[in-house]
Design an enzyme around this catalytic site. Structure first.
Site, PDB file in Angstrom:
ATOM      1  CG  PHE B 214      -1.877   1.204   1.156  1.00 50.45           C
ATOM      2  CD1 PHE B 214      -3.132   1.069   0.580  1.00 50.45           C
ATOM      3  CD2 PHE B 214      -1.495   2.462   1.609  1.00 50.45           C
ATOM      4  CE1 PHE B 214      -3.989   2.155   0.476  1.00 50.45           C
ATOM      5  CE2 PHE B 214      -2.349   3.550   1.504  1.00 50.45           C
ATOM      6  CZ  PHE B 214      -3.597   3.392   0.940  1.00 50.45           C
ATOM      7  CG  ASP B 323       5.542   4.129   1.574  1.00 51.54           C
ATOM      8  OD1 ASP B 323       5.521   4.742   2.664  1.00 51.54           O
ATOM      9  OD2 ASP B 323       4.577   4.080   0.801  1.00 51.54           O
ATOM     10  CE  LYS B 354      -0.666   5.843   7.419  1.00 58.40           C
ATOM     11  NZ  LYS B 354      -2.079   5.751   7.749  1.00 58.40           N
ATOM     12  CB  THR B 378       0.569  25.863  -4.816  1.00 59.61           C
ATOM     13  OG1 THR B 378       0.099  25.941  -6.156  1.00 59.61           O
ATOM     14  CG2 THR B 378       0.345  27.206  -4.123  1.00 59.61           C
TER      15      THR B 378
END
Lengths: 497, 497
Positions: B214, B323, B354, B378
């Site tokens: 995931f 990750d 997280k 941005t």
């Protein structure tokens, strides 16, 4: 739209802005933060100045700094003025790439952060999709839903513009496949195959975007983006259909027939692409378009063009998805730019971010996924940004900022046109609606030179498109700010011609 | 790793936690916010209770609410306890999908928000890539760089986990193509063709991910995600290579040879895929992998497996991208899970989000883009989140939380194993490292029933994988919390067997 009438400038004589509450003195003063706006810019050093250059060197050890213009002192900045670390005080008409709604350190935002009732919202960021806060519905009602585009009453928050475009796109794919199944549940084969990105669960579907469009920089959003090579180079992308965005000739009143023909041609191209991609078995599930192309060059099209696009979407039963990340939050004088279009029904999806402070998208109920966890991530937005947005919306209403934006736009653009008339070899294609708009220079180099000269005279503007200079001020822009800009632009043109 | 030694429990007898500063009384009390942790959970209603159900009905008019568990009262929540709107007080071992680092309403975070020096950071969100704040470098040094993975000194902030994975992936593609060009600039043809997603500027490149991985839900991150159908169904995706993540047998000590063979097989598969995709002319530019697969089922692999993967990456000159969105920020007892792997050199990229409160990624300097505006948007992150992270890191160091996490893990998992020994038909594959880990139930239904029963007894946990129950508490978890969990898990198992 954007044919500003030249006879509605009477407001300037009466100057209601003098009594404006926008920059009222705060009830209590922060120790650190500036609370008044200077009367004019003040440039003390070249920009970036020595302190910025020193910090640039240090930051360059940590990351690429090629885009850094200067380091800012946000404690010293106020209203429409941004102060840098070398104490250069700049009239900011670019405002963090169009993302500051009501000016720096606005008292209402300071109050929102200092309000004890909001404290736990800033401290505890929830997984909004699973454990929303007690006051979440009220918050949505007093912020996003209070300014929902007419006819839309559902909204999904997201963290930023790209995420909003990505998840809105997912909503399009999901709704398209649901319609295709006609109410039947997905097959076991679909459920299994999608886990490894294979047919039929991972279908061949496409989204139509436009040349010069900008929708973000993550893969799904970047697939719709067609601006500068440095945004796109080296990155694998789905090869989806791209139509031509009308390139209007200015002044509009002298090019009516030509521009109509251009828009008609673009609409026909869209219809052709829909047919072609249906035959290719990679059908188009929807059209994503900016009401005014921003990054791609402040390209406007007429309400009739957007009405035509919506008709095409209705006829083909595909999604009409407007990316209002840069055009929303009142910059055109209406809260959403598409409100100028007089559409026969609401757009299916409207994405937002930037001045809205939170990302997200409004959608017609058929674009709501029926199942949980499909449009989802850990945070899906941030209630603390919604607290700030709530304060922004109160100020917009209290200070009647939408009207003021219209009025100031009606003053600004005709004045810029006068400069164009004085320097026709330097400035062309003056275009704007409310406070958002641009002018073209003959070349990228001359545009860059103009931006740099304006900066050295205390006015911060931005680039867009091939050789355009764009304005993205706050909603609190007033006549005195415009006059400073006009004065400096005049000087720059004089120096450059 | 995750073979917790059973003889390091002496700390419990000395109980240094009694003198911990983690839950010290605040210097001043907020009017609204709870400032003490309850001694045990207290469940007054079914969950969701009547007030949550009423709010659910209202929210359902605005968006899909299928994932909502209950509405929370964040003012009343404190430390490891989450209070809902029906006044149910829950020991929270899931903590907003693993995203609360040091507990609800931690005084250090409240102080950070109330600190006047930070006020303008909460009020004015900058375009960080263009106008970084005066104190940005210092902020990075006292937060992200203070906990950078060993050997990595460059970092890029991002807003959330998916954006971090997306932009880290872009950095992989960009570096791969730069190496391929051998220092030559991109051709005009590349620069032009990329704008319309065409060859050669939009190259055919791929990224290798793993089954049950995931990595997020935007297109580029979702391409690497292979968990539940509802995450993936109906969404077009690049068809990139997917390798098998080792599925280890437990208890590890009884399955050493089998597990080694499984990991060897998985590594060979990776090497095969690299060769196959090179021949397909869609070469793999890098491997993206979680140090511990989270959403996919808390799947662990050995340090040797990750060492082997890194060797493969080095040999093939491709990127080794970890990750750590769910495994970073100390949950394993070291700040980054990959620090357990004893790698021969730092990973090329480490993504986070997280519990870090800001997204972003660390990277080796060869993954820094040479040109401006390539890894950009941005906001590219949010300094106000970095202010909060700075406070979190100070607390982690001051309260020695990494050691405490190791110690509490060494107490927790052997105790869960004892419950497994009592209920071998119900619980299996007990696995954990520090405070992150899971157990399996015989079926998804039984897992869901266990989670629901635990909730009704005042303990909030989460699901992952096919039939796993996962724990994701805060770093401030203490023995008394673990004991409550163990007591409730025991009762649930008794009721279910």
């Amino acid at each position: 739209m954007h044919c500003y009438t030249k006879n509605c400038l009477s407001f300037i004589r009466y100057n209601p802005l003098r009594n404006s509450q926008a920059f009222h003195r705060p009830a209590y003063c922060s120790q650190k933060i500036t609370t008044t706006e200077p009367s004019s810019p003040n440039v003390r050093t070249e920009i970036p100045g020595p302190k910025s250059r020193q910090l640039l060197k240090e930051l360059d050890r940590i990351q690429n700094t090629g885009a850094v213009q200067f380091f800012a002192d946000y404690d010293k900045s106020y209203g429409n003025y941004l102060v840098d670390v070398d104490d250069n005080c700049l009239l900011d008409l670019y405002t963090q790439i169009a993302s500051i709604p009501i000016g720096y350190n606005h008292q209402s935002l300071i109050d929102a952060v200092k309000n004890e009732d909001n404290l736990s919202t800033f401290v505890n960021r929830p997984a909004l999709g699973c454990y929303p806060p007690r006051d979440w519905i009220t918050r949505l009602q007093t912020s996003l839903l209070a300014v929902a585009p007419p006819g839309l009453s559902e909204v999904q928050t997201m963290a930023c513009g790209a995420c909003s475009v990505e998840h809105a796109q997912k909503a399009m794919f999901i709704a398209f496949q649901r319609r295709k199944r006609g109410g039947a549940p997905p097959t076991q084969q679909e459920l299994q195959s999608c886990k490894t990105n294979e047919l039929p669960g991972t279908p061949n579907l496409s989204v139509l975007s436009f040349k010069n469009a900008f929708h973000g920089r993550t893969m799904g959003a970047l697939a719709l983006t067609h601006t500068k090579p440095m945004h796109k180079l080296d990155l694998p992308q789905p090869k989806w259909p791209i139509a031509t965005f009308p390139m209007l000739k200015y002044p509009l009143e002298d090019n009516v027939r030509e521009n109509q023909a251009e828009e008609k041609r673009c609409l026909e191209e869209v219809e052709d692409l829909i047919e072609t991609w249906k035959k290719k078995s990679e059908p188009i599930v929807g059209i994503v378009i900016e009401p005014i192309q921003g990054e791609g060059g402040d390209n406007f099209a007429s309400p009739q063009f957007f009405q035509g696009l919506q008709d095409i979407c209705i006829k083909n039963d595909i999604c009409f998805n407007l990316d209002e990340v840069q055009t929303g939050c009142g910059v055109t004088g209406l809260f959403w730019a598409h409100e100028h279009f007089n559409l026969k029904q609401p757009p299916d999806i409207v994405t937002f971010s930037k001045k809205m402070l939170t990302g997200g998208f409004f959608y017609r109920s058929e674009y709501r996924p029926q199942e949980a966890f499909r449009i989802f991530n850990t945070w899906i937005g941030d209630p603390s940004k919604v607290v700030l947005l709530e304060a922004v919306i109160k100020v917009i209403k209290r200070d009647n900022l939408l009207n003021r934006v219209s009025e100031i736009g009606n003053y600004l653009w005709p004045e810029v046109e006068k400069i164009q008339e004085k320097y026709p070899d330097l400035i062309s294609r003056v275009r704007g609606l409310g406070i958002t708009g641009a002018v073209d220079f003959p070349s990228p180099d001359e545009r860059n030179k103009a931006i740099s000269k304006l900066l050295s005279k205390g006015v911060n503007t931005g680039a867009c498109g091939e050789s355009s200079l764009r304005l993205r001020p706050t909603l609190t822009l007033q006549k005195q700010h415009v006059d400073i800009f006009l004065d400096r632009l005049n000087s720059v043109c004089q120096e450059m011609s």
